[in-house]
Structure formats: structure tokens, C-alpha cells
Design a protein around this motif. Structure first.
Motif, short mmCIF file in Angstrom:
data_model
loop_
_atom_site.label_atom_id
_atom_site.label_comp_id
_atom_site.label_asym_id
_atom_site.label_seq_id
_atom_site.Cartn_x
_atom_site.Cartn_y
_atom_site.Cartn_z
N THR A 250 0.83 -1.20 0.00
CA THR A 250 0.00 0.00 0.00
C THR A 250 0.86 1.24 0.00
O THR A 250 2.00 1.23 0.48
CB THR A 250 -0.94 0.05 1.22
N GLY A 251 0.31 2.32 -0.54
CA GLY A 251 0.82 3.65 -0.27
C GLY A 251 0.15 4.18 0.99
O GLY A 251 -0.83 3.61 1.48
N PHE A 252 0.67 5.28 1.50
CA PHE A 252 0.11 5.85 2.74
C PHE A 252 -1.16 6.64 2.46
O PHE A 252 -2.09 6.63 3.26
CB PHE A 252 1.15 6.75 3.42
N GLY A 253 -1.21 7.31 1.31
CA GLY A 253 -2.34 8.16 1.00
C GLY A 253 -2.49 9.26 2.04
O GLY A 253 -1.50 9.85 2.48
N ASP A 254 -3.73 9.50 2.49
CA ASP A 254 -3.96 10.47 3.56
C ASP A 254 -4.07 9.81 4.92
O ASP A 254 -4.43 10.46 5.91
CB ASP A 254 -5.22 11.30 3.26
N GLY A 255 -3.76 8.51 4.97
CA GLY A 255 -3.82 7.78 6.23
C GLY A 255 -5.18 7.23 6.57
O GLY A 255 -5.35 6.53 7.57
N ALA A 256 -6.20 7.52 5.73
CA ALA A 256 -7.57 7.12 6.05
C ALA A 256 -7.73 5.61 6.16
O ALA A 256 -8.51 5.12 6.97
CB ALA A 256 -8.54 7.68 5.01
N ILE A 257 -6.98 4.85 5.35
CA ILE A 257 -7.15 3.39 5.38
C ILE A 257 -6.78 2.82 6.74
O ILE A 257 -7.38 1.84 7.21
CB ILE A 257 -6.36 2.69 4.26
N PHE A 258 -5.82 3.44 7.41
CA PHE A 258 -5.40 2.97 8.73
C PHE A 258 -6.37 3.45 9.82
O PHE A 258 -6.74 2.69 10.72
CB PHE A 258 -3.98 3.42 9.01
N ARG A 259 -6.78 4.71 9.72
CA ARG A 259 -7.75 5.23 10.69
C ARG A 259 -9.06 4.44 10.62
O ARG A 259 -9.69 4.16 11.65
CB ARG A 259 -8.01 6.71 10.43
N ASP A 260 -9.47 4.08 9.41
CA ASP A 260 -10.73 3.38 9.24
C ASP A 260 -10.69 1.97 9.86
O ASP A 260 -11.69 1.49 10.40
CB ASP A 260 -11.10 3.29 7.76
N VAL A 261 -9.53 1.30 9.74
CA VAL A 261 -9.40 -0.02 10.37
C VAL A 261 -9.55 0.10 11.89
O VAL A 261 -10.28 -0.68 12.53
CB VAL A 261 -8.05 -0.67 10.00
N ARG A 262 -8.91 1.09 12.48
CA ARG A 262 -9.03 1.27 13.93
C ARG A 262 -10.47 1.60 14.32
O ARG A 262 -10.99 1.08 15.32
CB ARG A 262 -8.08 2.37 14.39
N ALA A 263 -11.14 2.45 13.51
CA ALA A 263 -12.51 2.84 13.83
C ALA A 263 -13.46 1.64 13.75
O ALA A 263 -14.39 1.52 14.56
CB ALA A 263 -12.97 3.93 12.88
N PRO A 274 4.15 -3.70 5.17
CA PRO A 274 5.33 -3.66 4.32
C PRO A 274 6.25 -2.50 4.70
O PRO A 274 5.79 -1.44 5.11
CB PRO A 274 4.74 -3.45 2.92
N ILE A 275 7.56 -2.72 4.56
CA ILE A 275 8.53 -1.66 4.86
C ILE A 275 9.54 -1.47 3.73
O ILE A 275 10.44 -0.64 3.85
CB ILE A 275 9.27 -1.92 6.18
N GLY A 276 9.44 -2.24 2.63
CA GLY A 276 10.44 -2.16 1.57
C GLY A 276 9.85 -1.84 0.22
O GLY A 276 8.66 -1.64 0.06
N GLN A 287 2.24 3.91 -4.03
CA GLN A 287 1.85 2.51 -3.91
C GLN A 287 2.61 1.72 -2.85
O GLN A 287 2.16 0.64 -2.46
CB GLN A 287 2.06 1.81 -5.25
N HIS A 288 3.76 2.22 -2.37
CA HIS A 288 4.56 1.51 -1.37
C HIS A 288 4.95 2.46 -0.24
O HIS A 288 5.66 3.45 -0.49
CB HIS A 288 5.83 0.95 -2.00
N ILE A 289 4.54 2.16 0.98
CA ILE A 289 5.00 2.97 2.11
C ILE A 289 6.47 2.70 2.39
O ILE A 289 6.98 1.61 2.12
CB ILE A 289 4.16 2.71 3.38
N ASN A 290 7.14 3.70 2.93
CA ASN A 290 8.51 3.49 3.39
C ASN A 290 8.50 3.29 4.91
O ASN A 290 7.44 3.38 5.55
CB ASN A 290 9.42 4.66 2.95
N PRO A 291 9.63 3.00 5.54
CA PRO A 291 9.60 2.72 6.98
C PRO A 291 9.06 3.87 7.83
O PRO A 291 8.36 3.62 8.82
CB PRO A 291 11.07 2.43 7.28
N THR A 292 9.37 5.11 7.47
CA THR A 292 8.83 6.24 8.24
C THR A 292 7.31 6.27 8.16
O THR A 292 6.62 6.49 9.17
CB THR A 292 9.42 7.56 7.72
N GLU A 293 6.76 6.04 6.97
CA GLU A 293 5.30 6.00 6.82
C GLU A 293 4.71 4.79 7.53
O GLU A 293 3.60 4.86 8.07
CB GLU A 293 4.94 5.99 5.34
N ALA A 294 5.42 3.67 7.54
CA ALA A 294 4.93 2.49 8.25
C ALA A 294 4.81 2.78 9.75
O ALA A 294 3.83 2.36 10.40
CB ALA A 294 5.86 1.31 8.00
#
Length: 353
Positions: A250-263, A274-276, A287-294
Motif C-alpha cells: 500500500t501507499g500511505f495516501g492520507d492515512g484514512a485506510i489505517f484510521r478506518d481499520v481502527r474505527a 510492508p517496509i520495503g 503505492q509503497h509505504i517506506n519505513p517512516t510511513e509504516a
């Protein structure tokens, strides 16, 4: 198994050599994998994520190649962990990295494989494409009885058709995948039991164990002309041992995909992220998050225990083989998080709850 032409296979291998980023001829055409009603993420032919960045094209690939400053990889990057021989069943939660983005998850007495890739290359052909630099962390013959296989999307570093056919023939598991991937999977064994669902769909595996499909900022393709014609997803596994959130790509996008899972599910007990495969950033960021975004994603999820994958096995992009682990260590330090809160797993490494 259906045979592909050598030209098509070689073209798809080239796509994967470019780090999973190819280009597509965007004809309106016919979708060979899926027919269904239009939705907020399907236009009748192709799937898309709301707000998705425009696909890369040949000019972008040429720009990347012309200015490429890739770090060399070693021919071999062996894991410090021996190949695992998992127990037949586990009452709690036991997770093993097989390699790249492939896991065995043993939970509540069930055995689940995620994106199992045992091939020597992440490619449709044996002579081209990213080559494995370490053996699988579990030998195919040492797998315990497999109850379910979860496939996040159809890129060759996540969907290894020949291995999936062997797993199906040996274990007869339920295979769960996003829409359209059943056609691809049954191309390797037309008897395979595949259940496909849309984002938001769920499968009940029994005894309090459920699998849920959630969105990611990614895409799909097996060749040059089928880009985004099969859906992609992340999985949430809910069980008596808690919530396990797994992202293949995944890419990070605006972070909504992660917030929505928690909600929807609460703070996960475990997040496998993923980190690589993230350099060059201008090309890979969507399309790919890096370690800081992870690390930022873990914070949005509520700070669960995290495990990192998608590094150190197949060379897809420009960063060196060990850079993701090094960058993760630095990102955790910068965020004031302990090193063991987010582990960069190696093949054969076991984590238990």
C-alpha cells in the motif's frame, strides 16, 4: 494449468523487474477477470481507489531508468533464523515470515497462509524477473495442514500460481481473494475453491475466526494490458486472540485506510505491514509505504505490535537489501518508540503472542 505465450510472460516479468510498476494500454475494452456493477471503486472495467494517483507510463519509467542510482544487492542474503518447522496447530497466535510478504499465521487452532510465494523468482517465467536471495523460512513440504489461504492481490511477488496449486492439491484450503482473482487462481488449477469478495466483505472461518477485506492504496496487473482489472486488498483477521491487520502492499495516501481499520475493529493486537520497495520515492510513494510511513501508520492504528515484511528477499526497487531495516530502526528512534515494537522480520523468524 493454462499456458501463456512466451511474449506475454516475458512482458509481465519485465513489469515485475521494474518493481511491480508497469504501464498499461488503457483501452475501455473488456475485463477478462470480473464483470459486475459499477461502484465507487469500479468503473465497469477497472478498479480504482478514490483519489488514486494517475498511473505511471513509459515516460515515467524512462525517467526512472535514465537517472537510476540503485544500490547493488548480494546474490545471497541468508536469514539468521533457521527454517521453521511449525507445530500442527496452535491455540493462541503464532506468526512466521516465510519470505518477502508471505506468512504462516497459526491462530485459534487454524492455519492460514498469506500471499504464499515459494518460487525462485517473482515472475511468470524462470529465466527473468526478481530472483530470491534467501530460501523460504518454511519449506513447502513442512507446512502444517492449511485451512485457508489469503491472497491480497495478483502481482507475482504476492500471487505465485504454481505454489498455490500445489498447496491446494495437498491441503484443499479455502482461498480468499479480492474480486476478479478467482479467474487467475483457477487458471493454475480449475478445481481450486476460491471465494472472492469486495472491500468490506467478510468470510466466516468458524469458531470465532473471521477474515475481512479492507482497502489499500495500490493496484494490480499480471501483464501489460490488465492493469487494475482485478481488485486488491488488505486483510483483517478477527479471532479469540484479537485483531490482526495485514497489508501486503500500500501507499500511505492520507492515512484514512489505517484510521478506518481502527474505527471499525479497534486497536489491532498485531499489524503486519510492508517496509520495503520504496525507492525512488517520486516513483513509488503512491503505492509503497517506506519505513517512516509504516511507523506513522502504526500510530494511526493505535500503536499495536507491528511486524515488517516486503524487504530482503526479492529486489524490486532501488534501495539496498538492508536499507529498510536500517530505516525502520531510525524511524522508530525518531518517533520515540522502542525497537521491539516494530520488528523487521527475516525468513523463518517466529513471533508469538
Amino acid at each position: 494449468m493454462k499456458r501463456r505465450s512466451l511474449l506475454t510472460a516475458a512482458s509481465a516479468a519485465t513489469v515485475m523487474t521494474l518493481g511491480g510498476v508497469g504501464y498499461a494500454v488503457h483501452r475501455r475494452g473488456r475485463n477478462p477477470y470480473y464483470r459486475g456493477p459499477e461502484s465507487d471503486h469500479f468503473d465497469g472495467v477497472r478498479f480504482f481507489a478514490p483519489g488514486q494517483v494517475v498511473d505511471k507510463d513509459l515516460a515515467d519509467i524512462a525517467r526512472w531508468k535514465s537517472a537510476r542510482q540503485a544500490e547493488a544487492w548480494p546474490r545471497h542474503f541468508p536469514s539468521p533464523f533457521p527454517a521453521d518447522r511449525p507445530p500442527e496447530r496452535v491455540a493462541g497466535l503464532r506468526v512466521v515470515l516465510i519470505g518477502h510478504a508471505s506468512y504462516l499465521v497459526q491462530v485459534a487452532g487454524r492455519n492460514i497462509l498469506i500471499d504464499p510465494v515459494f518460487a525462485k523468482r517473482a515472475s511468470p517465467v524462470r529465466f527473468a524477473g526478481p530472483r530470491r536471495v534467501n530460501p523460504p523460512g518454511i519449506a513447502l513440504a513442512d507446512l502444517p495442514p492449511i485451512d485457508a489461504v489469503l491472497v491480497t492481490h495478483n502481482h507475482y511477488d504476492h500471487l505465485d500460481g504454481p505454489s498455490l496449486a500445489r498447496i491446494w492439491q495437498a491441503h484443499q484450503p479455502l482461498v480468499v481473494a479480492p474480486l476478479g482473482n478467482d479467474v487467475i487462481l483457477r487458471g493454475y488449477d480449475d478445481t481450486m475453491h476460491v471465494e472472492t469478495l469486495d472491500w468490506g466483505g467478510s468470510v466466516d472461518l468458524g469458531d470465532g475466526l473471521m477474515v475481512h477485506l479492507t482497502p489499500t492504496c495500490h493496484w494490480s496487473a499480471r501483464g501489460l494490458n490488465d492493469r487494475r482489472m482485478a481488485l486488491w486488498c488488505a486483510f483483517v483477521i478477527t479471532s479469540p486472540s484479537g485483531v490482526h491487520y495485514h497489508v501486503g502492499d500500500t501507499g500511505f495516501g492520507d492515512g484514512a485506510i489505517f484510521r478506518d481499520v481502527r474505527a471499525r475493529f479497534g486497536v489491532p493486537r498485531l499489524a503486519t505491514l510492508p517496509i520495503g520497495a520504496y525507492e525512488p520515492r517520486w516513483f513509488m510513494q503512491a503505492q509503497h509505504i517506506n519505513p517512516t510511513e509504516a511507523v506513522a501508520a502504526v500510530a494511526l492504528l493505535g500503536d499495536p505490535q507491528a511486524l515488517g515484511h516486503h524487504w530482503g528477499t526479492f529486489r524490486l526497487t532501488d534501495e539496498g537489501v538492508a536499507r529498510p531495516a536500517e530505516a525502520l530502526e531510525a524511524a522508530l528512534a525518531a518517533a520515540g518508540r522502542p525497537p521491539d515494537s516494530f520488528l523487521a522480520l527475516r525468513p523463518g523468524q517466529v513471533w508469538t503472542a
